[in-house]
Design a protein around this motif. Structure first.
Motif, PDB file in Angstrom:
ATOM      1  N   VAL A  30      49.140 -71.977 -42.031  1.00 34.95           N
ATOM      2  CA  VAL A  30      49.616 -70.718 -42.612  1.00 34.95           C
ATOM      3  C   VAL A  30      48.601 -69.656 -42.205  1.00 34.95           C
ATOM      4  CG1 VAL A  30      50.070 -69.444 -44.746  1.00 34.95           C
ATOM      5  CG2 VAL A  30      50.633 -71.892 -44.601  1.00 34.95           C
ATOM      6  N   VAL A  31      49.068 -68.599 -41.542  1.00 34.53           N
ATOM      7  CA  VAL A  31      48.165 -67.519 -41.129  1.00 34.53           C
ATOM      8  C   VAL A  31      48.639 -66.222 -41.777  1.00 34.53           C
ATOM      9  CG1 VAL A  31      47.044 -66.403 -39.156  1.00 34.53           C
ATOM     10  CG2 VAL A  31      48.140 -68.622 -38.844  1.00 34.53           C
ATOM     11  N   VAL A  32      47.699 -65.448 -42.302  1.00 31.90           N
ATOM     12  CA  VAL A  32      48.074 -64.118 -42.796  1.00 31.90           C
ATOM     13  C   VAL A  32      47.331 -63.062 -41.974  1.00 31.90           C
ATOM     14  CG1 VAL A  32      48.739 -64.816 -45.111  1.00 31.90           C
ATOM     15  CG2 VAL A  32      46.344 -64.255 -44.666  1.00 31.90           C
ATOM     16  N   THR A  33      48.025 -61.952 -41.684  1.00 34.07           N
ATOM     17  CA  THR A  33      47.383 -60.887 -40.904  1.00 34.07           C
ATOM     18  C   THR A  33      46.309 -60.194 -41.728  1.00 34.07           C
ATOM     19  OG1 THR A  33      49.048 -59.246 -41.574  1.00 34.07           O
ATOM     20  CG2 THR A  33      49.432 -60.437 -39.490  1.00 34.07           C
ATOM     21  N   HIS A  34      46.515 -60.115 -43.055  1.00 37.17           N
ATOM     22  CA  HIS A  34      45.503 -59.557 -43.951  1.00 37.17           C
ATOM     23  C   HIS A  34      45.881 -59.946 -45.366  1.00 37.17           C
ATOM     24  CE1 HIS A  34      48.660 -56.515 -43.800  1.00 37.17           C
ATOM     25  NE2 HIS A  34      48.080 -55.762 -44.727  1.00 37.17           N
ATOM     26  N   ILE A  35      45.006 -59.632 -46.317  1.00 41.51           N
ATOM     27  CA  ILE A  35      45.188 -60.220 -47.649  1.00 41.51           C
ATOM     28  C   ILE A  35      45.863 -59.285 -48.658  1.00 41.51           C
ATOM     29  CG2 ILE A  35      43.313 -61.879 -47.365  1.00 41.51           C
ATOM     30  CD1 ILE A  35      41.629 -59.937 -49.201  1.00 41.51           C
ATOM     31  N   HIS A  36      46.513 -58.206 -48.201  1.00 42.65           N
ATOM     32  CA  HIS A  36      47.295 -57.405 -49.152  1.00 42.65           C
ATOM     33  C   HIS A  36      48.419 -58.278 -49.722  1.00 42.65           C
ATOM     34  CE1 HIS A  36      45.842 -53.379 -47.228  1.00 42.65           C
ATOM     35  NE2 HIS A  36      44.952 -53.914 -48.035  1.00 42.65           N
ATOM     36  N   LEU A  37      48.805 -57.997 -50.963  1.00 40.64           N
ATOM     37  CA  LEU A  37      49.659 -58.933 -51.707  1.00 40.64           C
ATOM     38  C   LEU A  37      51.063 -59.084 -51.135  1.00 40.64           C
ATOM     39  CD1 LEU A  37      48.565 -58.072 -55.354  1.00 40.64           C
ATOM     40  CD2 LEU A  37      47.904 -60.059 -53.978  1.00 40.64           C
ATOM     41  N   ASP A  38      51.543 -58.084 -50.385  1.00 43.76           N
ATOM     42  CA  ASP A  38      52.888 -58.224 -49.806  1.00 43.76           C
ATOM     43  C   ASP A  38      52.870 -59.156 -48.592  1.00 43.76           C
ATOM     44  OD1 ASP A  38      51.309 -56.155 -48.764  1.00 43.76           O
ATOM     45  OD2 ASP A  38      53.017 -54.991 -48.069  1.00 43.76           O
ATOM     46  N   HIS A  39      51.677 -59.446 -48.069  1.00 47.40           N
ATOM     47  CA  HIS A  39      51.542 -60.331 -46.906  1.00 47.40           C
ATOM     48  C   HIS A  39      51.008 -61.701 -47.304  1.00 47.40           C
ATOM     49  CE1 HIS A  39      51.997 -56.967 -43.995  1.00 47.40           C
ATOM     50  NE2 HIS A  39      51.678 -56.305 -45.094  1.00 47.40           N
ATOM     51  N   ALA A  40      50.083 -61.717 -48.266  1.00 45.01           N
ATOM     52  CA  ALA A  40      49.351 -62.946 -48.568  1.00 45.01           C
ATOM     53  C   ALA A  40      49.407 -63.347 -50.036  1.00 45.01           C
ATOM     54  CB  ALA A  40      47.888 -62.775 -48.153  1.00 45.01           C
ATOM     55  N   GLY A  41      50.182 -62.613 -50.846  1.00 50.67           N
ATOM     56  CA  GLY A  41      50.225 -62.927 -52.277  1.00 50.67           C
ATOM     57  C   GLY A  41      50.744 -64.319 -52.575  1.00 50.67           C
ATOM     58  N   GLY A  42      51.513 -64.874 -51.625  1.00 52.23           N
ATOM     59  CA  GLY A  42      52.086 -66.202 -51.833  1.00 52.23           C
ATOM     60  C   GLY A  42      51.246 -67.340 -51.277  1.00 52.23           C
ATOM     61  N   VAL A  43      50.062 -67.032 -50.741  1.00 55.31           N
ATOM     62  CA  VAL A  43      49.258 -68.069 -50.070  1.00 55.31           C
ATOM     63  C   VAL A  43      48.976 -69.263 -50.983  1.00 55.31           C
ATOM     64  CG1 VAL A  43      46.921 -68.591 -49.243  1.00 55.31           C
ATOM     65  CG2 VAL A  43      48.160 -66.713 -48.242  1.00 55.31           C
ATOM     66  N   GLY A  44      48.530 -68.994 -52.217  1.00 56.72           N
ATOM     67  CA  GLY A  44      48.189 -70.092 -53.127  1.00 56.72           C
ATOM     68  C   GLY A  44      49.387 -70.974 -53.422  1.00 56.72           C
ATOM     69  N   ASP A  45      50.551 -70.340 -53.636  1.00 56.02           N
ATOM     70  CA  ASP A  45      51.772 -71.109 -53.930  1.00 56.02           C
ATOM     71  C   ASP A  45      52.204 -71.932 -52.719  1.00 56.02           C
ATOM     72  OD1 ASP A  45      52.619 -69.818 -56.656  1.00 56.02           O
ATOM     73  OD2 ASP A  45      52.132 -68.149 -55.333  1.00 56.02           O
ATOM     74  N   ILE A  46      52.184 -71.284 -51.538  1.00 55.44           N
ATOM     75  CA  ILE A  46      52.602 -71.979 -50.310  1.00 55.44           C
ATOM     76  C   ILE A  46      51.632 -73.133 -50.003  1.00 55.44           C
ATOM     77  CG2 ILE A  46      52.858 -71.705 -47.787  1.00 55.44           C
ATOM     78  CD1 ILE A  46      55.227 -70.465 -49.213  1.00 55.44           C
ATOM     79  N   ALA A  47      50.342 -72.903 -50.233  1.00 54.67           N
ATOM     80  CA  ALA A  47      49.350 -73.973 -50.039  1.00 54.67           C
ATOM     81  C   ALA A  47      49.671 -75.166 -50.944  1.00 54.67           C
ATOM     82  CB  ALA A  47      47.944 -73.451 -50.323  1.00 54.67           C
ATOM     83  N   GLY A  48      50.148 -74.863 -52.153  1.00 56.19           N
ATOM     84  CA  GLY A  48      50.541 -75.931 -53.073  1.00 56.19           C
ATOM     85  C   GLY A  48      51.776 -76.689 -52.603  1.00 56.19           C
ATOM     86  N   PHE A  49      52.751 -75.970 -52.046  1.00 57.98           N
ATOM     87  CA  PHE A  49      53.987 -76.617 -51.559  1.00 57.98           C
ATOM     88  C   PHE A  49      53.713 -77.472 -50.315  1.00 57.98           C
ATOM     89  CE2 PHE A  49      56.465 -72.592 -53.077  1.00 57.98           C
ATOM     90  CZ  PHE A  49      56.492 -73.056 -54.378  1.00 57.98           C
ATOM     91  N   TYR A  50      52.713 -77.063 -49.503  1.00 64.87           N
ATOM     92  CA  TYR A  50      52.449 -77.725 -48.215  1.00 64.87           C
ATOM     93  C   TYR A  50      50.987 -78.188 -48.187  1.00 64.87           C
ATOM     94  CZ  TYR A  50      56.857 -75.502 -47.161  1.00 64.87           C
ATOM     95  OH  TYR A  50      58.177 -75.108 -47.211  1.00 64.87           O
ATOM     96  N   PRO A  51      50.730 -79.354 -48.817  1.00 66.07           N
ATOM     97  CA  PRO A  51      49.333 -79.764 -49.067  1.00 66.07           C
ATOM     98  C   PRO A  51      48.514 -80.047 -47.804  1.00 66.07           C
ATOM     99  CG  PRO A  51      50.897 -81.467 -49.767  1.00 66.07           C
ATOM    100  CD  PRO A  51      51.702 -80.257 -49.436  1.00 66.07           C
ATOM    101  N   ASP A  52      49.170 -80.218 -46.645  1.00 65.47           N
ATOM    102  CA  ASP A  52      48.410 -80.509 -45.426  1.00 65.47           C
ATOM    103  C   ASP A  52      48.153 -79.275 -44.575  1.00 65.47           C
ATOM    104  OD1 ASP A  52      48.487 -83.160 -46.188  1.00 65.47           O
ATOM    105  OD2 ASP A  52      50.347 -83.562 -45.083  1.00 65.47           O
TER     106      ASP A  52
END
Length: 308
Positions: A66-88
């Motif tokens: 999972v790559v984000v261009t930057h950490i503003h919430l409209d781009h990366a706000g879902g990182v923690g949730d997506i990391a949880g859905f895709y543990p590898d």
């Protein structure tokens, strides 16, 4: 699913349905040997993105990166949730944003100051990601997409100090995040994104020059979608920045407060954008994407630092 568009080259655009709107924020799945998601969208969009990946055959154990261009919430706000859905999946972000992905408390506190109660409906809450899963990028880096295909990252601040552009070796697609502004496919409008606190004109123009030099075949905007007129669009990105900065500088020099500056800039730029003459929903969407108050505030903040 009606929120997925195949763009060719095993690239799929996913409408993250930010805050229930369509056509506001896109995530992109590169479906190679090592599937990679570019941009997660907001936290409240994470289930939408997961459902899209599932329908494209990417299960919980399949997503590599999972790559984000930057950490503003409209781009990366879902990182923690997506990391949880895709543990590898490995989570890739510029080194200046990495600690905020691991511990989002400061980021969320400042976002709440800006957005107040609207934060929950627009973005939701960025959940922390285990630091051991985060790979921090320097000025350049590469993500392995499998079969010799790579996604190369290039540090591109100006919009945000933790921003990267990403270019795909197989397609020549350049994921521009917000560094080239926001694009509205319905009307072909392009407008800058210059929010506080990081906006800096010279740095932003340097990043656009860097994008030009990379010679991409296509620009993939996080807001929103693919654009094939690469050089013309980047030219226009730079021009838009200069127009907004010149007008805000004028307001600043006249000692206007933020509200008056916003009103003046809004008035003098209105003719540039077909979206603002279109139906109300299109105009509202454009304002949400690149609001005049946020743009002018970011430029004013920069002017105050540059010319106290």
């Amino acid at each position: 699913m009606d929120n997925i568009t195949a763009l060719g080259g095993d690239v799929y655009e996913i409408d993250t349905r930010m805050a229930g709107y369509s056509g506001i924020t896109a995530g992109y799945l590169i479906l190679g040997d090592r599937p990679c998601l570019v941009e997660t969208g907001t936290s409240t969009s994470a289930p939408v993105v997961r459902d899209a990946l599932t329908s494209l055959g990417v299960g919980p154990g399949d997503l590599a990166t999972v790559v984000v261009t930057h950490i503003h919430l409209d781009h990366a706000g879902g990182v923690g949730d997506i990391a949880g859905f895709y543990p590898d999946a490995e989570i890739v972000v510029h080194e200046k944003g990495a600690r905020h992905i691991a511990d989002p408390s400061r980021l969320m506190a400042s976002a709440r100051m800006v957005w107040g109660d609207r934060l929950d409906t627009l973005f939701g809450e960025l959940s922390p990601t285990d630091a051991s899963r985060i790979r921090a990028l320097g000025d350049t880096g590469a993500v392995d997409l499998g079969n010799g295909r790579t996604l190369s990252s290039h540090y591109s601040p100006g919009h945000a100090k933790h921003h990267v552009g990403l270019i795909d070796s197989a397609t020549g697609d350049l994921y521009v995040g917000d560094a080239a502004g926001v694009y509205l496919p319905q009307t072909g409008d392009l407008r800058p994104a210059t929010p506080p606190p990081d906006f800096d004109l010279a740095t932003a123009l340097d990043s656009i020059d860097l994008f030009r030099a990379l010679g991409p075949q296509r620009l993939l905007f996080s807001h929103y979608g693919p654009v094939t007129e690469v050089q013309e669009t980047l030219e226009r990105s730079a021009e838009e920045l200069r127009v907004w900065v010149d007008l805000t500088r004028q307001a600043h020099a006249e000692g206007m407060d933020l509200d008056h500056a916003v009103a003046m800039v809004r008035e003098r730029t209105r003719e540039r954008y077909a979206a603002l003459k279109a139906d109300e929903a299109t105009a509202e969407k454009f304002e949400l994407l690149s609001g005049a108050p946020s743009n002018v505030a970011g430029i004013m903040h920069w002017l105050d630092r540059a010319q106290p």
